[in-house]
Motif scaffolding. Sequence first.
Motif, PDB file in Angstrom:
ATOM      1  N   ALA A 187       0.837  -1.198   0.000  1.00  0.00           N
ATOM      2  CA  ALA A 187       0.000   0.000   0.000  1.00  0.00           C
ATOM      3  C   ALA A 187       0.873   1.250   0.000  1.00  0.00           C
ATOM      4  N   TYR A 188       0.393   2.297  -0.674  1.00  0.00           N
ATOM      5  CA  TYR A 188       1.110   3.575  -0.722  1.00  0.00           C
ATOM      6  C   TYR A 188       0.145   4.714  -0.397  1.00  0.00           C
ATOM      7  N   TRP A 189       0.647   5.665   0.379  1.00  0.00           N
ATOM      8  CA  TRP A 189      -0.054   6.929   0.604  1.00  0.00           C
ATOM      9  C   TRP A 189       0.547   7.924  -0.385  1.00  0.00           C
ATOM     10  N   ILE A 190      -0.273   8.430  -1.296  1.00  0.00           N
ATOM     11  CA  ILE A 190       0.210   9.289  -2.375  1.00  0.00           C
ATOM     12  C   ILE A 190      -0.321  10.696  -2.132  1.00  0.00           C
ATOM     13  N   ARG A 191       0.573  11.632  -1.910  1.00  0.00           N
ATOM     14  CA  ARG A 191       0.186  12.988  -1.534  1.00  0.00           C
ATOM     15  C   ARG A 191       0.975  14.005  -2.340  1.00  0.00           C
ATOM     16  N   MET A 222      -9.098   4.256  11.080  1.00  0.00           N
ATOM     17  CA  MET A 222      -9.355   5.617  10.620  1.00  0.00           C
ATOM     18  C   MET A 222      -8.398   6.652  11.199  1.00  0.00           C
ATOM     19  N   GLY A 223      -7.301   6.226  11.813  1.00  0.00           N
ATOM     20  CA  GLY A 223      -6.401   7.161  12.476  1.00  0.00           C
ATOM     21  C   GLY A 223      -5.250   7.629  11.612  1.00  0.00           C
ATOM     22  N   PRO A 224      -4.513   8.650  12.082  1.00  0.00           N
ATOM     23  CA  PRO A 224      -3.372   9.178  11.329  1.00  0.00           C
ATOM     24  C   PRO A 224      -2.232   8.185  11.165  1.00  0.00           C
ATOM     25  N   ASP A 225      -2.233   7.112  11.977  1.00  0.00           N
ATOM     26  CA  ASP A 225      -1.178   6.107  11.853  1.00  0.00           C
ATOM     27  C   ASP A 225      -1.221   5.401  10.504  1.00  0.00           C
ATOM     28  N   LEU A 226      -2.349   5.509   9.795  1.00  0.00           N
ATOM     29  CA  LEU A 226      -2.441   4.893   8.464  1.00  0.00           C
ATOM     30  C   LEU A 226      -1.420   5.467   7.501  1.00  0.00           C
ATOM     31  N   GLN A 227      -0.977   6.698   7.752  1.00  0.00           N
ATOM     32  CA  GLN A 227      -0.071   7.370   6.832  1.00  0.00           C
ATOM     33  C   GLN A 227       1.387   7.334   7.297  1.00  0.00           C
ATOM     34  N   GLU A 261       4.166  12.477  -4.310  1.00  0.00           N
ATOM     35  CA  GLU A 261       5.148  11.545  -3.775  1.00  0.00           C
ATOM     36  C   GLU A 261       4.415  10.343  -3.198  1.00  0.00           C
ATOM     37  N   ALA A 262       4.998   9.167  -3.348  1.00  0.00           N
ATOM     38  CA  ALA A 262       4.382   7.923  -2.902  1.00  0.00           C
ATOM     39  C   ALA A 262       5.133   7.387  -1.696  1.00  0.00           C
ATOM     40  N   ILE A 263       4.420   7.194  -0.600  1.00  0.00           N
ATOM     41  CA  ILE A 263       5.020   6.752   0.656  1.00  0.00           C
ATOM     42  C   ILE A 263       4.481   5.371   1.002  1.00  0.00           C
ATOM     43  N   PRO A 264       5.328   4.366   1.127  1.00  0.00           N
ATOM     44  CA  PRO A 264       4.832   3.031   1.502  1.00  0.00           C
ATOM     45  C   PRO A 264       4.266   3.052   2.918  1.00  0.00           C
ATOM     46  N   VAL A 265       3.083   2.476   3.075  1.00  0.00           N
ATOM     47  CA  VAL A 265       2.421   2.423   4.377  1.00  0.00           C
ATOM     48  C   VAL A 265       1.954   0.992   4.638  1.00  0.00           C
ATOM     49  N   PRO A 322       5.015   6.027   7.456  1.00  0.00           N
ATOM     50  CA  PRO A 322       5.821   5.248   6.506  1.00  0.00           C
ATOM     51  C   PRO A 322       6.276   3.916   7.097  1.00  0.00           C
ATOM     52  N   VAL A 323       6.409   2.933   6.228  1.00  0.00           N
ATOM     53  CA  VAL A 323       6.971   1.645   6.608  1.00  0.00           C
ATOM     54  C   VAL A 323       8.102   1.333   5.642  1.00  0.00           C
ATOM     55  N   VAL A 324       8.931   0.383   6.010  1.00  0.00           N
ATOM     56  CA  VAL A 324      10.011  -0.048   5.130  1.00  0.00           C
ATOM     57  C   VAL A 324       9.426  -0.985   4.079  1.00  0.00           C
ATOM     58  N   SER A 325       9.677  -0.679   2.823  1.00  0.00           N
ATOM     59  CA  SER A 325       9.158  -1.504   1.735  1.00  0.00           C
ATOM     60  C   SER A 325      10.307  -2.170   0.994  1.00  0.00           C
ATOM     61  N   GLU A 326      10.073  -3.401   0.560  1.00  0.00           N
ATOM     62  CA  GLU A 326      11.082  -4.111  -0.220  1.00  0.00           C
ATOM     63  C   GLU A 326      11.145  -3.585  -1.648  1.00  0.00           C
ATOM     64  N   ARG A 327      10.127  -2.824  -2.044  1.00  0.00           N
ATOM     65  CA  ARG A 327      10.044  -2.347  -3.424  1.00  0.00           C
ATOM     66  C   ARG A 327      10.616  -0.940  -3.522  1.00  0.00           C
ATOM     67  N   THR A 328      11.480  -0.703  -4.499  1.00  0.00           N
ATOM     68  CA  THR A 328      12.047   0.616  -4.746  1.00  0.00           C
ATOM     69  C   THR A 328      11.410   1.196  -5.996  1.00  0.00           C
ATOM     70  N   LEU A 329      10.797   2.375  -5.841  1.00  0.00           N
ATOM     71  CA  LEU A 329      10.154   3.010  -6.985  1.00  0.00           C
ATOM     72  C   LEU A 329      11.172   3.775  -7.809  1.00  0.00           C
ATOM     73  N   PRO A 330      11.019   3.805  -9.130  1.00  0.00           N
ATOM     74  CA  PRO A 330      11.903   4.606  -9.969  1.00  0.00           C
ATOM     75  C   PRO A 330      11.686   6.079  -9.718  1.00  0.00           C
ATOM     76  N   ALA A 331      12.725   6.866  -9.888  1.00  0.00           N
ATOM     77  CA  ALA A 331      12.593   8.312  -9.706  1.00  0.00           C
ATOM     78  C   ALA A 331      11.707   8.885 -10.797  1.00  0.00           C
ATOM     79  N   PRO A 332      10.896   9.923 -10.471  1.00  0.00           N
ATOM     80  CA  PRO A 332      10.047  10.533 -11.496  1.00  0.00           C
ATOM     81  C   PRO A 332      10.876  11.198 -12.569  1.00  0.00           C
ATOM     82  N   GLU A 333      10.287  11.324 -13.758  1.00  0.00           N
ATOM     83  CA  GLU A 333      10.987  11.968 -14.855  1.00  0.00           C
ATOM     84  C   GLU A 333      11.307  13.407 -14.517  1.00  0.00           C
ATOM     85  N   LYS A 334      12.467  13.868 -14.976  1.00  0.00           N
ATOM     86  CA  LYS A 334      12.858  15.249 -14.745  1.00  0.00           C
ATOM     87  C   LYS A 334      11.964  16.192 -15.537  1.00  0.00           C
TER      88      LYS A 334
END
Length: 254
Positions: free
Chosen positions: A125-129, A224-229, A210-214, A231-243
């Motif tokens: 899961a990702y929190w995207i903000r 329903m609490g703020p703890d949903l957002q 930005e995408a934050i693994p949660v 961050p956690v350690v994810s095994e998946r590394t996202l590619p950097a966005p295009e410049k």
Amino acid sequence: MCGRFALTSSSADLRNIFSGVDFDDFPARYNIAPTQPILVVIAGEGRERGSNLPDRRAVLVRWGFTPGWVKDPRDFPLLINARAETAIGKASFRAAMRHRRVLIPASGFYEWHRPSKESGGKPQAYWIRPRRGGVVAFAGLMETWSSADGSEVDTGAILTTSASAGISAIHDRMPVVIKPEDFSRWLDCKTQEPREVGDLMQSPQGDFFEAIPVSDKVNKVANMGPDLQEPVVSERTLPAPEKQRPDIGQLSFF
């Protein structure tokens, strides 16, 4: 796709962005799910002469679009999203695209990366903000469904489009985001035909979100609490966005 989102900004922050809208105070919502009430901004019915504020107002609708011609919603699929590329021609959304376009305030949304079964990986899961924080406005559609006994239910859906470069590694779809300078044009269903606002239904630049693994706690509506957002350690590394190309100005929602 957009299956969960959050709205945690204050009513004062919303008033600053959605000029002229009177928002009541409301609690922060960290896990807004389908069938729940969502806040939407619609075009008003006309301000007093001399007012220089945009004519808009806020209402609550059920997240899950029901076309007016449906006889029994229990026999109709829950439409939480509408594809921007095809909504104009779809029977379910055609009337709303012409007459009932809305804005849906959000602090961000959740999305899940689901690896193939062959990879053996686990969904993440990702929190995207917005990278700069603040509130965004998703493009939405609204419809009022009337039952045989005369009762009415206001319903809504979020328009989605192809994901931007920074999000496509997680999912191929994301909500359409309307810029503040385009709010009036999007909400103007009197003079702006659906095809005339088609250019607004785009994903923002690749580095806007930005995408934050949660954790997977967001999967449960009861959480329903703020703890949903957090961050956690994810095994998946996202590619950097295009410049960003030098000839394109920075996209701003403030």
